[in-house]
Enzyme design. Structure first.
Site, short mmCIF file in Angstrom:
data_model
loop_
_atom_site.label_atom_id
_atom_site.label_comp_id
_atom_site.label_asym_id
_atom_site.label_seq_id
_atom_site.Cartn_x
_atom_site.Cartn_y
_atom_site.Cartn_z
N LYS A 1 3.00 21.52 79.13
CA LYS A 1 2.21 22.24 80.14
C LYS A 1 1.12 23.00 79.40
O LYS A 1 1.00 24.23 79.53
CB LYS A 1 3.15 23.16 80.95
N ASP B 1 4.73 18.84 85.45
CA ASP B 1 4.77 18.66 86.91
C ASP B 1 4.42 17.22 87.29
O ASP B 1 5.08 16.59 88.12
CB ASP B 1 3.85 19.67 87.61
N TYR C 1 15.14 28.22 75.05
CA TYR C 1 16.54 28.43 74.64
C TYR C 1 16.61 29.24 73.34
O TYR C 1 17.62 29.22 72.65
CB TYR C 1 17.25 27.08 74.45
N ASP D 1 18.17 15.77 84.07
CA ASP D 1 18.93 15.70 85.33
C ASP D 1 18.19 14.82 86.33
O ASP D 1 18.79 13.99 87.03
CB ASP D 1 19.13 17.10 85.94
N ASP E 1 15.67 19.58 79.63
CA ASP E 1 16.89 19.86 80.40
C ASP E 1 16.68 19.44 81.85
O ASP E 1 17.51 18.74 82.45
CB ASP E 1 17.19 21.36 80.30
C1 IPM Z 1 22.82 20.58 79.43
C2 IPM Z 1 23.34 21.80 80.10
C3 IPM Z 1 23.26 22.96 79.12
C4 IPM Z 1 21.81 23.18 78.77
C5 IPM Z 1 23.90 24.28 79.63
C6 IPM Z 1 25.33 24.08 80.01
C7 IPM Z 1 23.77 25.36 78.62
O1 IPM Z 1 22.65 22.06 81.28
O2 IPM Z 1 23.39 20.18 78.40
O3 IPM Z 1 21.84 20.00 79.91
O4 IPM Z 1 21.09 23.88 79.48
O5 IPM Z 1 21.39 22.63 77.76
MN MN Z 2 21.23 20.48 81.79
#
Ligand code: IPM
Ligand code: MN
Length: 341
Positions: free
Chosen positions: A177, A210, A131, A238, A234
């Protein structure tokens, strides 16, 4: 009475709906406790700000945020075309140097969970890595992105994660990694090892990204705090959210030394905008993390109690949790639990 001045950025898509629900819940617990006051100030940011101001987070919003101690941020749509303004979340994270992205994932009552007793927190480095925003075309059909990993930022987030693990079950998994990204993840791993010397009671476990993706499915209940670099965090956050019921309930804190931003992990889901459909719990629980940050622990507990009761009862569940309730009905059920004498 103590007052906390807090910014509210409703965002776009379903953002304004879930944020206004979270604000109603925050106001209800504040009223119930009666020991402090939230001075909430609203600001513009996100997709709709682009047409109006040419940017995601206009300078007047930054000026407003600077007058507050923390911010509750709704989901915001990030345009993907090259040249579009950078994501609002990233802009705020960067501006306030919110270096630790903290994403708890715990099994909740009546919410499908891959295994019972999952209680882990991902601490994601939030300022650099993939990022870093250094990406360019090299020649026709070839582009490069730079993954910056510094000892300073790695040690800073490592220390944050170790402190958290020390207060919890004293286990820290660090994810990398380094077999491929030898230099960058070499720096990251060394920072973990260096900081670990200050936390002798925390057990550390290093995993390749992984393998971590696999172990999270295989033995999620064994993880306590997980620390990793920006993009890995990130992706893993999820995945971890889905282990305990999905993005409808996943909240996160972006922590710096002088400011913090709280947000749902999910996106703006524009296709559901205005339908009173999406699960507001992710944003409500972001509000809980905000209360903890403000030192209002009793309020945070009260908010969580109300959310858990509503989930346990299972009468006002949104579609993602297998129910038929509208967002507003779930909100009302939570408010009723808070207001019950
Ligand atoms: C998160 C989101 C953000 C990120 C996006 C919206 C930029 O996916 O907060 O996890 O990648 O950090
Ligand atoms: Mn995200």
């Amino acid at each position: 009475m103590r007052t906390h001045r807090v910014a509210v950025l409703p965002g776009d898509g379903t953002g304004p709906e879930v944020v206004s629900i979270a604000v109603r819940v925050l106001e209800a617990v504040q009223e119930k406790l009666g020991t402090y006051k939230l001075d909430l100030v609203s600001g513009e940011a996100g997709f709709n700000a682009i047409a109006k101001y040419g940017t995601n987070v206009p300078p007047q919003t930054i000026d407003m945020l600077k007058t507050t101690v923390a911010c509750l941020k709704g989901p915001m749509t990030t345009p993907e075309e090259p040249g579009a303004p950078p994501s609002a979340a990233l802009a705020i994270r960067k501006f306030f140097n919110l270096y630790a992205n903290v994403r708890p994932c715990s099994s909740l009552p009546n919410v499908p969970s891959l295994k019972p007793n999952i209680d882990l927190t991902i601490v994601r480095e939030n300022t650099e890595g993939m990022y870093s925003n250094i990406e360019f075309d090299v020649s026709e059909g070839v582009a490069v992105a730079m993954r910056v990993i510094s000892q300073k930022a790695s040690e800073r987030v490592a220390r944050f994660a170790f402190k958290l693990a020390d207060r919890r079950r004293k286990h820290l998994a660090y994810v990398h990694k380094a077999n491929i990204l030898r230099r960058t993840d070499g720096v990251f791993n060394q920072a973990i090892l260096d900081v670990s010397k200050d936390f002798p009671s925390v057990v550390i476990e290093g995993l390749h990204i992984d393998n971590m993706a696999l172990q999270l499915i295989k033995r999620p209940e064994t993880f306590d705090v997980i620390v990793t670099t920006n993009l890995f965090g990130d992706i893993l956050s999820d995945e971890a959210a889905q282990l305990v019921g999905g993005l409808g309930i996943a909240s996160g804190a972006n922590m710096g030394d002088n400011y913090a931003m709280f947000e749902p992990v999910h996106g703006s889901a524009p296709k559901y905008a205005g339908q009173d459909k999406v699960n507001p719990i992710a944003t409500i629980l972001a509000g809980k993390m905000l209360l903890e940050y403000l030192g209002e622990r009793d309020s945070a507990r009260e908010l969580e109690r109300a959310v858990r009761l509503v989930l346990e009862e299972g009468k006002a569940l949104t579609y993602d949790l297998g129910g038929k309730a509208r967002s507003s009905e779930m909100c009302q059920a939570i408010l009723d639990k808070i207001r019950r004498p």
